[in-house]
Design a protein around this motif. Structure first.
Motif, PDB file in Angstrom:
ATOM      1  N   LEU A  47       3.639   3.691  15.203  1.00 58.00           N
ATOM      2  CA  LEU A  47       4.194   4.885  14.561  1.00 58.00           C
ATOM      3  C   LEU A  47       4.345   4.693  13.065  1.00 58.00           C
ATOM      4  CD1 LEU A  47       5.257   7.766  14.829  1.00 58.00           C
ATOM      5  CD2 LEU A  47       7.518   6.843  15.193  1.00 58.00           C
ATOM      6  N   HIS A  48       3.787   5.642  12.333  1.00 55.06           N
ATOM      7  CA  HIS A  48       3.890   5.646  10.872  1.00 55.06           C
ATOM      8  C   HIS A  48       4.673   6.883  10.458  1.00 55.06           C
ATOM      9  CE1 HIS A  48       2.552   5.169   6.676  1.00 55.06           C
ATOM     10  NE2 HIS A  48       2.470   6.482   6.666  1.00 55.06           N
ATOM     11  N   THR A  49       5.791   6.680   9.752  1.00 54.59           N
ATOM     12  CA  THR A  49       6.520   7.838   9.237  1.00 54.59           C
ATOM     13  C   THR A  49       7.049   7.499   7.851  1.00 54.59           C
ATOM     14  OG1 THR A  49       8.224   9.485   9.735  1.00 54.59           O
ATOM     15  CG2 THR A  49       8.734   7.216  10.328  1.00 54.59           C
ATOM     16  N   HIS A  50       7.732   8.456   7.234  1.00 56.22           N
ATOM     17  CA  HIS A  50       8.309   8.247   5.901  1.00 56.22           C
ATOM     18  C   HIS A  50       9.794   8.599   5.946  1.00 56.22           C
ATOM     19  CE1 HIS A  50       4.585   7.751   3.360  1.00 56.22           C
ATOM     20  NE2 HIS A  50       4.062   8.122   4.520  1.00 56.22           N
ATOM     21  N   SER A  51      10.560   8.072   4.982  1.00 57.89           N
ATOM     22  CA  SER A  51      12.008   8.314   4.954  1.00 57.89           C
ATOM     23  C   SER A  51      12.387   9.632   4.288  1.00 57.89           C
ATOM     24  CB  SER A  51      12.717   7.196   4.189  1.00 57.89           C
ATOM     25  OG  SER A  51      12.584   5.992   4.874  1.00 57.89           O
ATOM     26  N   SER A  80       9.078   6.658   0.616  1.00 58.99           N
ATOM     27  CA  SER A  80       8.474   5.449   1.196  1.00 58.99           C
ATOM     28  C   SER A  80       8.858   5.329   2.684  1.00 58.99           C
ATOM     29  CB  SER A  80       8.966   4.231   0.396  1.00 58.99           C
ATOM     30  OG  SER A  80       8.519   3.025   0.986  1.00 58.99           O
ATOM     31  N   GLN A  81       8.646   4.128   3.248  1.00 59.64           N
ATOM     32  CA  GLN A  81       8.999   3.901   4.649  1.00 59.64           C
ATOM     33  C   GLN A  81      10.457   3.450   4.768  1.00 59.64           C
ATOM     34  OE1 GLN A  81       5.591   3.124   3.759  1.00 59.64           O
ATOM     35  NE2 GLN A  81       5.264   4.975   4.935  1.00 59.64           N
ATOM     36  N   VAL A  82      10.914   3.298   6.014  1.00 58.84           N
ATOM     37  CA  VAL A  82      12.279   2.814   6.254  1.00 58.84           C
ATOM     38  C   VAL A  82      12.297   1.295   6.031  1.00 58.84           C
ATOM     39  CG1 VAL A  82      12.553   4.632   7.976  1.00 58.84           C
ATOM     40  CG2 VAL A  82      12.129   2.307   8.721  1.00 58.84           C
ATOM     41  N   ARG A  92       0.827  -1.210   0.000  1.00 54.77           N
ATOM     42  CA  ARG A  92       0.000   0.000   0.000  1.00 54.77           C
ATOM     43  C   ARG A  92       0.869   1.271   0.000  1.00 54.77           C
ATOM     44  NH1 ARG A  92      -1.465   5.008   1.604  1.00 54.77           N
ATOM     45  NH2 ARG A  92      -0.863   4.485   3.720  1.00 54.77           N
ATOM     46  N   ASP A  93       1.402   1.673   1.153  1.00 50.67           N
ATOM     47  CA  ASP A  93       2.036   2.998   1.187  1.00 50.67           C
ATOM     48  C   ASP A  93       3.310   3.068   0.350  1.00 50.67           C
ATOM     49  OD1 ASP A  93       2.516   5.620   1.730  1.00 50.67           O
ATOM     50  OD2 ASP A  93       2.406   5.450   3.904  1.00 50.67           O
ATOM     51  N   ALA A  94       4.156   2.035   0.415  1.00 52.68           N
ATOM     52  CA  ALA A  94       5.389   2.048  -0.378  1.00 52.68           C
ATOM     53  C   ALA A  94       5.036   2.065  -1.862  1.00 52.68           C
ATOM     54  CB  ALA A  94       6.245   0.833  -0.035  1.00 52.68           C
TER      55      ALA A  94
HETATM   56 CO    CO Z   1       2.074   7.339   4.758  1.00 53.58          CO
END
Ligand code: CO
Length: 459
Positions: free
Chosen positions: A201-205, A237-239, A11-13
């Motif tokens: 926790l949701h964050t982005h790189s 995207s995410q880590v 999804r998010d990536a």
């Molecule tokens: Co997001």
């Protein structure tokens, strides 16, 4: 201490790196392996996936969900839902929100992460309630932002409200990757001290802070972190999942992920990434680190919109002025989080104010609707003069905007008629009318073609 992982590659990536263009058939072959990795959950639906399925991929989003469910019987499937806006930006009546949640759970969703762009809990209430009624996990998500009024006290208050609605986890959702490690530590710690439910926790790189931010969040007691398999990690995207799992294991945390399975998953996605890089759908720019959002305190996506707007009007010489005007407009509007659609609204208004040489000479209809209260309650106070300019003597809306809407499901069902074969089809039509109608029509034609083909064969 135990740390759990939500994998975002589907999804998010997918959404952040390649504009959600990953077709089901591309990742079908790895789903059974992903089911054995030991993830807390697989974020695989909602957000932009639904629209993308109908608009670009010629896929029925509901069918995609059912197929993922079938291949992943052991892992919790998770979706992202924008509260009363469902998957878009307009408010839907309650009957539609309830039906959408009910069908999402029936088709295979275990966890619904529910947020509102303004953090107005009235806009997530109905979705949370219906999630609980259907026996799924409701995760209340806080839209993380920075402003003089968005302090720890405000976040604790919000988390407590979400907990009292029945949310079984609270997610801090840093959509722009602007949360620093110390802020993560302080926020998670404050939430852990004040609510009983697990913290996510949701964050982005994007800005490069991601891994430090997650590390400090875990030190403060964060229970679940969002990461992406390494070939689809980094940048917007995410880590990377493997890196965080490796580091946290070394530090003595209890991480249930199977590193061999993660390697298999990553090996599967590597050639897919290479293909998207080669065909241009994955732009290497989104994979790099961009610290501008830290310097300007506006999200990266918003900065690129401003540049595009000014370039189109040949006014890039006004860039610094617009950047200075942006926080002033945000303050006048009561410090809305700079997420879609507020980021666009604030950006356009700041640009208009600068280019016309007079503040609020022109006010967009979206900003007017926001000031009337149609998006929900502003987090802080709206500037009195601006409010008067828009509303005159009229008072802003005090009820929820959805309370002004007529029920919508049965009406839409009639409208789309025989093209819809199920309630799911009707919901697709409600969410994205033009795209769903085109998709359903095409499906109908394909069916007829198959039928005539069958007759030909018999003859
Ligand atoms: Co997001």
């Amino acid at each position: 201490m135990k740390v759990q992982f939500t994998e975002t590659v589907l999804r998010d990536a997918n959404q952040s790196l390649i504009a959600t263009r990953l077709p089901y058939k591309e990742f079908e072959g790895i789903l059974e392996t992903m089911d054995r990795a030991g993830y807390y959950s697989l974020e695989c639906w909602g957000g932009a996936t639904f629209d993308s399925c109908l608009r670009y991929l010629d896929e029925d989003p509901w069918e995609r969900l059912r197929k993922i469910r079938e291949k992943c019987p052991n892992t919790k499937l998770q979706m992202l839902l924008r509260g009363q806006n469902l998957l878009g930006y307009k408010h839907y009546p309650d009957d539609v929100v309830r039906k959408f949640v009910q069908k999402s759970v029936q088709n295979g969703i275990d966890i619904i992460r529910i947020f509102d762009a303004l953090n107005d809990v009235r806009n997530i209430e109905v979705a949370v309630d219906e999630t609980l009624k259907n026996g799924a996990i409701a995760s209340g998500a806080i839209s993380y932002t920075k402003s003089p009024i968005h302090n720890l006290e405000a976040y604790v208050k919000l988390a407590k409200e979400m907990e009292s609605l029945g949310c079984q986890t609270i997610c801090i959702k840093d959509m722009a990757g602007i949360m620093g490690p110390q802020e993560a530590y302080d926020t998670v710690k404050a939430l852990k001290e004040n609510v009983k439910v697990p913290i996510v926790l949701h964050t982005h790189s994007t800005t490069g802070l991601g891994m430090l931010t997650l590390q400090k969040a875990v030190e403060a007691g964060c229970d679940v972190i969002d990461t992406a398999i390494s070939s689809f990690s980094g940048g917007t995207s995410q880590v990377p999942t493997e890196t965080m799992a490796y580091a946290l294991k070394q530090e003595g945390y209890d991480v249930a992920l199977d590193m061999d399975v993660l390697r298999e998953i990553n090996d599967f996605f590597k050639p897919i990434k290479a293909k998207y890089l080669e065909n241009g759908q994955l732009n290497p720019v989104v994979l790099s680190t961009d610290t501008d959002a830290l310097n300007y305190q506006v999200p990266g996506g918003m900065l690129s919109n401003l540049v595009a707007q000014l370039t189109a009007q040949n006014k890039m010489d006004k860039f610094e002025e617009v950047l200075a005007e942006t926080p002033r407009v945000r303050k006048d509007l009561g410090y809305p989080p700079l997420v879609t659609p507020m980021s666009q609204m604030v950006g356009v208004q700041a640009t208009t104010n600068v280019l016309l040489g007079e503040r609020y000479k022109n006010i967009s209809k979206e900003v007017k609707a926001y000031i009337r209260g149609e998006y929900g309650r502003a987090p802080g106070e709206i500037d009195k003069d601006l409010q008067k300019k828009v509303l005159g003597d009229e008072a802003p809306m005090t009820c929820r905007f959805a309370d002004t809407l007529e029920p919508g499901f049965e009406k839409a069902k009639k409208e789309i008629g025989a093209l819809a074969k199920s309630d799911e089809d009707v919901l697709s039509y409600i969410a994205f009318p033009a795209q769903a109608e085109a998709f359903l029509k095409e499906r109908e034609e394909k069916k007829h073609n198959t039928f005539s083909y069958a007759i030909t064969k018999v003859e």
